[in-house]
Structure formats: structure tokens, C-alpha cells
Design a protein around this motif. Sequence first.
Motif, mmCIF file in Angstrom:
data_model
loop_
_atom_site.group_PDB
_atom_site.id
_atom_site.type_symbol
_atom_site.label_atom_id
_atom_site.label_comp_id
_atom_site.label_asym_id
_atom_site.label_seq_id
_atom_site.Cartn_x
_atom_site.Cartn_y
_atom_site.Cartn_z
ATOM 1 N N HIS A 23 0.852 -1.246 0.107
ATOM 2 C CA HIS A 23 0.102 0.036 0.022
ATOM 3 C C HIS A 23 0.801 1.421 0.122
ATOM 4 O O HIS A 23 1.527 1.503 1.047
ATOM 5 C CB HIS A 23 -0.840 -0.131 1.155
ATOM 6 N N HIS A 79 1.691 5.335 -2.200
ATOM 7 C CA HIS A 79 0.869 6.565 -3.016
ATOM 8 C C HIS A 79 2.066 7.341 -3.546
ATOM 9 O O HIS A 79 3.005 7.413 -3.183
ATOM 10 C CB HIS A 79 0.039 7.499 -2.189
ATOM 11 N N HIS A 133 -4.985 6.719 -4.717
ATOM 12 C CA HIS A 133 -6.276 6.936 -4.506
ATOM 13 C C HIS A 133 -6.973 7.128 -5.982
ATOM 14 O O HIS A 133 -6.689 7.931 -6.914
ATOM 15 C CB HIS A 133 -6.509 8.136 -3.810
ATOM 16 N N GLU A 155 -6.569 2.228 -4.515
ATOM 17 C CA GLU A 155 -7.260 2.655 -3.292
ATOM 18 C C GLU A 155 -8.635 3.080 -3.516
ATOM 19 O O GLU A 155 -8.266 4.512 -3.795
ATOM 20 C CB GLU A 155 -6.293 3.351 -2.286
ATOM 21 N N ASP A 204 1.437 2.460 3.635
ATOM 22 C CA ASP A 204 0.667 3.675 3.177
ATOM 23 C C ASP A 204 1.295 4.606 3.069
ATOM 24 O O ASP A 204 1.074 5.877 3.503
ATOM 25 C CB ASP A 204 -0.526 3.787 4.239
ATOM 26 N N HIS A 238 3.222 7.871 1.699
ATOM 27 C CA HIS A 238 2.781 9.144 0.902
ATOM 28 C C HIS A 238 4.069 9.951 0.500
ATOM 29 O O HIS A 238 3.995 11.077 0.411
ATOM 30 C CB HIS A 238 1.809 9.703 1.552
HETATM 31 FE FE FE Z 1 -3.507 5.096 1.424
#
Ligand code: FE
Length: 279
Positions: free
Chosen positions: A6, A8, A38, A63, A247, A249
Motif C-alpha cells: 500500500h 501512494h 487513490h 485504493e 501507506d 505518501h
Molecule cells: Fe492510502
Amino acid sequence: MRIDLHTHSSASDGTDTPADLVRSAKAAGLDVVALTDHDAMSGWSEAARAADEVGITLVPGLEISTKLRHRGVHLLGYLPDPAYPPLVAALDRILAGRTERTPAIVDALRRHGIDITEDDVRREAGGSVATGRPHVADALVRLGVATDRTEAFTSLLDPGRPGYANRYAVPLEEMVPILTAAGGVAVIAHPWGRSGRAVLDVAVLAELKDLGLAGIEVDHQDHSAEDRAELRAIARDLDLVVTGSSDHHGLGKIDHDLGVNTTDPEQYERLLSLAARRP
Ligand code: FE
Ligand code: AMP
Ligand code: ZN
Ligand code: FE
């Protein structure tokens, strides 16, 4: 094998380009990284080229912004056919909702006395197709209104704050079957992160499994040790795949370094076996 499922990129609200993200994943010692922007698959091709170059396995994913009982739920999808028309239609609708929301947020902030424009936000969004509150946050930082994304959310962009505006999300019970029919694997992201626990209890997860849900993300920074233990027990009872991920970023989120949580190789194999096509 170190597996992070996961992350981004700048195709949505991460700060690294897809290629830089993949190179950073290699440098962080990962063997497998999933790109899960996303509501967007536009980073896949650049990420895949970089993955070939540096020698790392890229799992193409996304996502998706969904809702269940008026609460936002993030649904990870791995290896779907990106041309499957119902998937494309659902994403188009979500992205249109994102685009329509930006002027609403800007108006609300301007009414609150902040001299921000849609252009300021567009500039921060750059090549992203999924304009979001993080880009508004970046604009607020550049304008000197906030010190970082987190402060911008806490003071202005979170629900209940002066710059909050809602946007369209697909019903979760519609999205799980669409993703599955697209040959993809559906995994609920951070199910108990923020305010999810009340919505995603064991009964609801069991119903979603009947609709095609394959797994839940258990090891995530938004989950406490107790959350993780309880979610792991639920996954065992319901025979759901358990994932763990960062996750990440880029510089957009602290405490989410690549590989901070990882997925067990056995669970990753189970996930792959459920996909119509393997990476
Ligand atoms: Fe996320
Ligand atoms: P949006 O998709 O535009 O509604 O924005 C939500 C996204 O903003 C989430 O998916 C996170 O990536 C990010 N986000 C939410 N809260 C924060 C925060 N406090 N600091 C940084 N990023 C955040
Ligand atoms: Zn994000
Ligand atoms: Fe999320």
C-alpha cells in the motif's frame, strides 16, 4: 521477502513520482511493492518501467474511495483489469466528485478569510488525476497558513473544520463485486483506522466476504496493537487474507516509511492466487 502492499505516488496524493517511489522501495530493501494510488491507475506504466530497471516486483493496484453507512471506507484493489468498463465508470464518477469538490473547499476557505485560489491547489496537484485535500493542504503550507499537511487537516480540512467538503464515494457493497469481476483482489485498507471500527465489525466483514472480499489490511500505522490482534483473529475466523503495509505518501505523511509494516509472504501468495493475472 519484504512485501509492502500500500503506497501512494504523485499520481494521487503522494509526493514521489511513481518511478521515484519504486526506486525508494528498492533502496528500502523491499522485494515487492504495490502502487495503490487513490482512485487512479495512471501511475502504473511509469512504475512498471522503473520496477523492471531496478529489479523489484511491482503489484499494480489502487485504493478506491467507497462508503458504507455514510462512512468512508478505503478499498484496496490489486491486479484488476484496468479497462473493465464498470471499474472505469466507477472511478470516473469518483474523480469527477474530487474535481467538483475542490472549488467547494476553496470557497469555504475563502469565506473563512484565507486568500487561496483553485489555481493554488491545481499547482500543488501537478500531474495527479485525483485532486484531494492533501493538495489543498500543500497549498495552505505554501501560503504560510499551515506548517505541514497534518496541521492543515487538523485546523481546516478535517470533518467539522471550516474547509471541509464531502465528495462522492461508491457504495462498498457495489465496489467489492466490481473489483472482483475485474479480475482484481479486494482488500479493505486500515479497516479500523480513524473511525472504522464501529462500521466494519465481524458481521459486516462476513457479508462483504460473501460479496468477494479477499482480505483486510491488519498491520497499518492507524491500528493499535489491540486492533491488530483482534483483526487478525477475525481474519482467521473468516478465512480472510491478512496484509500489512506502510501507506507511504513520500514526504506527505510522517511515520509511514516504506516497509514500516509488511505482508507475510504466505499471505501474499494467497492474494496472488486469487487474482486473474499475476504480476
Ligand atoms: Fe492510502
Ligand atoms: P481526500 O481523499 O481528498 O478526502 O483526502 C484524504 C487523504 O488525505 C487520505 O487518504 C490521506 O492520504 C490524507 N490525510 C488525511 N489526514 C491526513 C493528515 N492528518 N495528514 C496528512 N495526510 C492526511
Ligand atoms: Zn492518500
Ligand atoms: Fe486510505
